[in-house]
Design an enzyme around this catalytic site. Structure first.
Site, PDB file in Angstrom:
ATOM      1  N   GLY A 170       0.406  -1.338   0.157  1.00 59.61           N
ATOM      2  CA  GLY A 170      -0.207   0.232   0.088  1.00 59.61           C
ATOM      3  C   GLY A 170       0.452   1.359  -0.152  1.00 59.61           C
ATOM      4  N   ASP A 171       2.041   0.959   0.475  1.00 55.95           N
ATOM      5  CA  ASP A 171       3.244   2.378   0.175  1.00 55.95           C
ATOM      6  C   ASP A 171       2.899   2.901  -1.596  1.00 55.95           C
ATOM      7  OD1 ASP A 171       5.713   4.119   1.627  1.00 55.95           O
ATOM      8  OD2 ASP A 171       5.709   3.337  -0.793  1.00 55.95           O
ATOM      9  N   VAL A 172       2.670   3.920  -1.454  1.00 59.51           N
ATOM     10  CA  VAL A 172       2.209   5.352  -2.937  1.00 59.51           C
ATOM     11  C   VAL A 172       4.071   4.360  -3.623  1.00 59.51           C
ATOM     12  CG1 VAL A 172       2.041   7.239  -3.755  1.00 59.51           C
ATOM     13  CG2 VAL A 172       0.747   6.401  -1.031  1.00 59.51           C
TER      14      VAL A 172
END
Length: 302
Positions: free
Chosen positions: A251-253
């Site tokens: 989920g890290d951008v």
């Protein structure tokens, strides 16, 4: 060689220049200082606070104690700390073989040759930093960290400068929530940091307890039992402190942007494609994550 200087050997395929680049990305990180081709850092050790400088010396890390104890025990502690920080004892050759087998990321084996997964050896610092950085941009997160460290940490003076040491859990455990709020911490973040500090100060949470657990899932579960530590934060800590390959910060951008830029996914929701991609790098998933983050600085992805 004098007592102040250590030469720490690195396993093959190591580039201090690449690691130096990661630490010198124009963020105001109070936990280390860039001085030309060297990195200066102050840490707390069982033998007293130490300020040291690290630079590349061929296949070695040249580490010089600038201030603090130089006893054999202190030197051994520092050597282990620096080796872990730069992950220089790991043979990353197998990772490079996997990179070259995938045309989408094969260029990384040369473009980022020798980059190591630069870690955060202090688990307490890693958790606090991850909590601070939740849902805000990095520039602001570094400002919050500096305010907290300068208020609650110690420091070493050398050469007319001050080098901060990250606060001890016992000190942050007694921090005033309103004082942290005045530093622009949110109410929840202030409570989470103090709560984690109290867990460390009371001996309920420590690296030894996490390391003693048998697998990734049990370690992740033990960390997420604490308020403020979600899956992302737990994975980040297991990646940066414990070097666990499964610790992908899903989920890290930045990670999602890199995956999209390399044509691995078309939409961020394509979890099956992400899983399949990482499954092709068994034992090296977090290294791959680190290299994908590194790729974000390249103007044109292949």
């Amino acid at each position: 060689m004098d007592q102040q200087t250590l030469l720490i050997p690195a396993s093959p395929i190591f580039s201090f220049r690449e690691c130096h680049w990661f630490l010198d990305r124009d963020y105001d990180d109070c936990m280390h200082t860039i001085r030309g081709e060297s990195v200066l850092k102050a840490i707390r050790t069982p033998f007293g606070d130490i300020l040291f400088g690290v630079s590349g010396d061929g296949e070695f890390l040249k580490t010089t104690i600038l201030n603090g104890p130089v006893t054999p025990d202190a030197r051994n502690f520092l050597a282990d700390y620096v080796a872990d920080w730069f992950d220089v004892r790991r043979d990353i050759g197998p990772f490079y073989e996997l990179l070259r087998a995938d045309s989408r990321v094969a260029y990384m084996a040369e473009a980022f040759r020798g980059l190591r997964l630069v870690g955060i050896s202090d688990m307490f610092e890693a958790i606090c930093w991850s909590i601070i950085g939740q849902q805000i941009n990095l520039t602001f997160a570094y400002k919050l960290k500096r305010r907290m460290v300068e208020r609650y940490g110690t420091h070493i003076g050398w050469g007319g400068e001050v080098f901060p040491v990250f606060p001890a859990p016992e000190v942050l455990a007694g921090a005033n929530i309103e004082e942290l709020r005045a530093m622009q911490f949110s109410q929840k973040k202030a409570e989470y940091v103090v709560g984690i500090a109290r867990a460390f100060a009371e001996g309920k949470l420590c690296p030894e307890l996490i390391a003693a657990l048998p697998d990734f899932e049990s370690r992740q579960k033990a960390l997420t039992a604490y308020k403020g530590v979600g899956i992302w934060t737990a994975n980040y800590v297991l990646m940066k402190t414990f070097r666990m390959p499964e610790g992908i910060p899903h989920g890290d951008v930045g990670l999602l942007n890199a995956l999209t830029g390399h044509g691995i996914i078309g939409e961020r929701s394509e979890k099956d494609k992400i899983e399949a991609f990482f499954n092709a790098f068994p034992g090296w998933e977090t290294y791959l994550t680190f290299y994908l983050w590194r790729s974000l600085a390249v103007k044109r992805l292949p």
